[in-house]
Design a protein around this motif. Structure first.
Motif, mmCIF file in Angstrom:
data_model
loop_
_atom_site.group_PDB
_atom_site.id
_atom_site.type_symbol
_atom_site.label_atom_id
_atom_site.label_comp_id
_atom_site.label_asym_id
_atom_site.label_seq_id
_atom_site.Cartn_x
_atom_site.Cartn_y
_atom_site.Cartn_z
ATOM 1 N N GLU A 32 42.824 42.593 30.837
ATOM 2 C CA GLU A 32 41.642 42.001 30.119
ATOM 3 C C GLU A 32 40.576 42.773 30.089
ATOM 4 O O GLU A 32 39.380 42.390 29.330
ATOM 5 N N GLY A 33 40.390 43.897 30.613
ATOM 6 C CA GLY A 33 39.186 44.579 30.852
ATOM 7 C C GLY A 33 38.194 44.232 31.838
ATOM 8 O O GLY A 33 37.089 44.837 31.704
ATOM 9 N N ARG A 34 38.598 43.395 32.556
ATOM 10 C CA ARG A 34 37.555 42.550 33.777
ATOM 11 C C ARG A 34 37.566 43.521 34.982
ATOM 12 O O ARG A 34 38.772 44.312 35.334
ATOM 13 N N VAL A 35 36.514 43.597 35.379
ATOM 14 C CA VAL A 35 36.243 44.526 36.708
ATOM 15 C C VAL A 35 36.577 43.620 38.083
ATOM 16 O O VAL A 35 36.266 42.778 38.348
ATOM 17 N N LEU A 36 37.263 44.439 39.042
ATOM 18 C CA LEU A 36 37.461 43.715 40.563
ATOM 19 C C LEU A 36 36.255 43.991 41.182
ATOM 20 O O LEU A 36 35.939 45.157 41.430
ATOM 21 N N GLU A 70 41.850 45.424 50.935
ATOM 22 C CA GLU A 70 40.573 44.493 50.716
ATOM 23 C C GLU A 70 40.899 43.365 49.868
ATOM 24 O O GLU A 70 40.313 42.300 49.855
ATOM 25 N N THR A 71 41.920 43.504 48.743
ATOM 26 C CA THR A 71 41.995 42.438 47.612
ATOM 27 C C THR A 71 43.261 42.063 47.573
ATOM 28 O O THR A 71 43.411 41.134 46.681
ATOM 29 N N SER A 72 44.392 42.783 48.008
ATOM 30 C CA SER A 72 45.731 42.668 47.687
ATOM 31 C C SER A 72 46.245 42.719 46.348
ATOM 32 O O SER A 72 47.218 42.484 45.731
ATOM 33 N N VAL A 73 45.096 43.425 45.660
ATOM 34 C CA VAL A 73 45.793 44.088 44.119
ATOM 35 C C VAL A 73 46.409 45.467 44.222
ATOM 36 O O VAL A 73 45.498 46.350 45.038
ATOM 37 N N ALA A 113 44.406 38.921 43.213
ATOM 38 C CA ALA A 113 43.274 39.177 43.717
ATOM 39 C C ALA A 113 42.589 37.986 44.697
ATOM 40 O O ALA A 113 42.864 36.899 44.581
ATOM 41 N N ARG A 114 42.584 38.331 46.106
ATOM 42 C CA ARG A 114 42.096 37.475 47.154
ATOM 43 C C ARG A 114 41.374 38.265 48.158
ATOM 44 O O ARG A 114 41.789 39.571 48.414
ATOM 45 N N VAL A 115 40.764 37.660 49.242
ATOM 46 C CA VAL A 115 40.231 38.223 50.352
ATOM 47 C C VAL A 115 41.533 38.545 51.201
ATOM 48 O O VAL A 115 42.427 37.670 51.564
ATOM 49 N N ASN A 116 41.658 40.114 51.469
ATOM 50 C CA ASN A 116 42.734 40.168 52.268
ATOM 51 C C ASN A 116 42.452 40.924 53.458
ATOM 52 O O ASN A 116 43.448 41.458 54.140
ATOM 53 N N VAL A 123 36.546 37.783 46.622
ATOM 54 C CA VAL A 123 37.164 38.719 45.735
ATOM 55 C C VAL A 123 37.257 38.213 44.459
ATOM 56 O O VAL A 123 37.552 36.931 44.265
ATOM 57 N N GLY A 124 36.967 38.780 43.408
ATOM 58 C CA GLY A 124 37.195 38.252 42.012
ATOM 59 C C GLY A 124 37.180 39.230 40.723
ATOM 60 O O GLY A 124 36.832 40.375 40.958
ATOM 61 N N TRP A 125 37.666 38.993 39.664
ATOM 62 C CA TRP A 125 37.438 39.690 38.314
ATOM 63 C C TRP A 125 36.496 38.906 37.604
ATOM 64 O O TRP A 125 36.171 37.987 37.545
ATOM 65 N N PHE A 126 35.846 40.148 37.104
ATOM 66 C CA PHE A 126 34.415 39.692 36.135
ATOM 67 C C PHE A 126 34.400 40.397 35.056
ATOM 68 O O PHE A 126 34.692 41.744 35.104
ATOM 69 N N ALA A 127 33.955 39.715 33.807
ATOM 70 C CA ALA A 127 33.963 40.451 32.413
ATOM 71 C C ALA A 127 32.628 41.504 32.782
ATOM 72 O O ALA A 127 31.740 41.037 33.603
#
Length: 163
Positions: A32-36, A70-73, A113-116, A123-127
């Motif tokens: 979706e073009g969001r940044v981690l 760090e993020t599980s991504v 995405a989660r705290v890993n 941790v999260g995705w942001f527009a």
């Protein structure tokens, strides 16, 4: 934040003197073009994901590892956004470091995405147009990624983030 064993070993020899270090960071985008982003446990600020390569580890492999740890991504680096020597950092224990950051644009390919680990509080995705307050270091790299500009090298002319 965990200190790698090889840095602990170096610190026994040099104390808190300046340590010049490689660093990697990434602007990781989802479909979706969001940044981690991660809310750092050491500074309490939101930032892109980054870390220190292990001895002999290639920068692209290091950022893939750091993002997952760090993020599980899971991500795939697509290109180098920039290479830049950062300002010196003095840590609360008195250790002095300066990093040469290689920042990648990366695409998320899996994971949730989660705290890993203990390096992030959240941790999260942001527009890209709705980022939380964060370090100028991270904002500049996100702007560079959004411009789809050529790789930027410090000292090569032009300011970071210019079109």
């Amino acid at each position: 934040m965990a200190i790698p064993d090889f840095i602990r070993d170096l610190r026994t020899l040099i104390g808190d003197k300046l340590l010049w270090m490689p660093g990697v960071s990434a602007v990781v985008l989802d479909e979706e073009g969001r940044v981690l982003l991660g809310l750092r446990s050491d500074t309490g600020e939101w930032s892109i994901i980054g870390g220190i390569p292990e001895p002999g580890e290639q920068p692209a492999a290091a950022i893939v590892r750091e993002v997952f740890e760090e993020t599980s991504v899971r991500c795939v680096p697509e290109r180098v956004l920039l290479v830049e020597a950062l300002q010196r950092v003095v840590y609360p224990n008195g250790d002095v470091c300066q990093f040469m950051d290689t920042c990648f644009l990366a695409r998320a390919v899996g994971g949730e995405a989660r705290v890993n680990d203990d390096e992030s509080l959240e941790v999260g995705w942001f527009a890209v147009d709705a980022l939380p307050p964060m370090e100028s270091f991270a904002v500049a790299r996100i702007k560079q990624a959004a411009m789809d500009a050529p790789t930027w090298f410090a000292g090569s002319g032009g300011e970071l983030g210019e079109g």
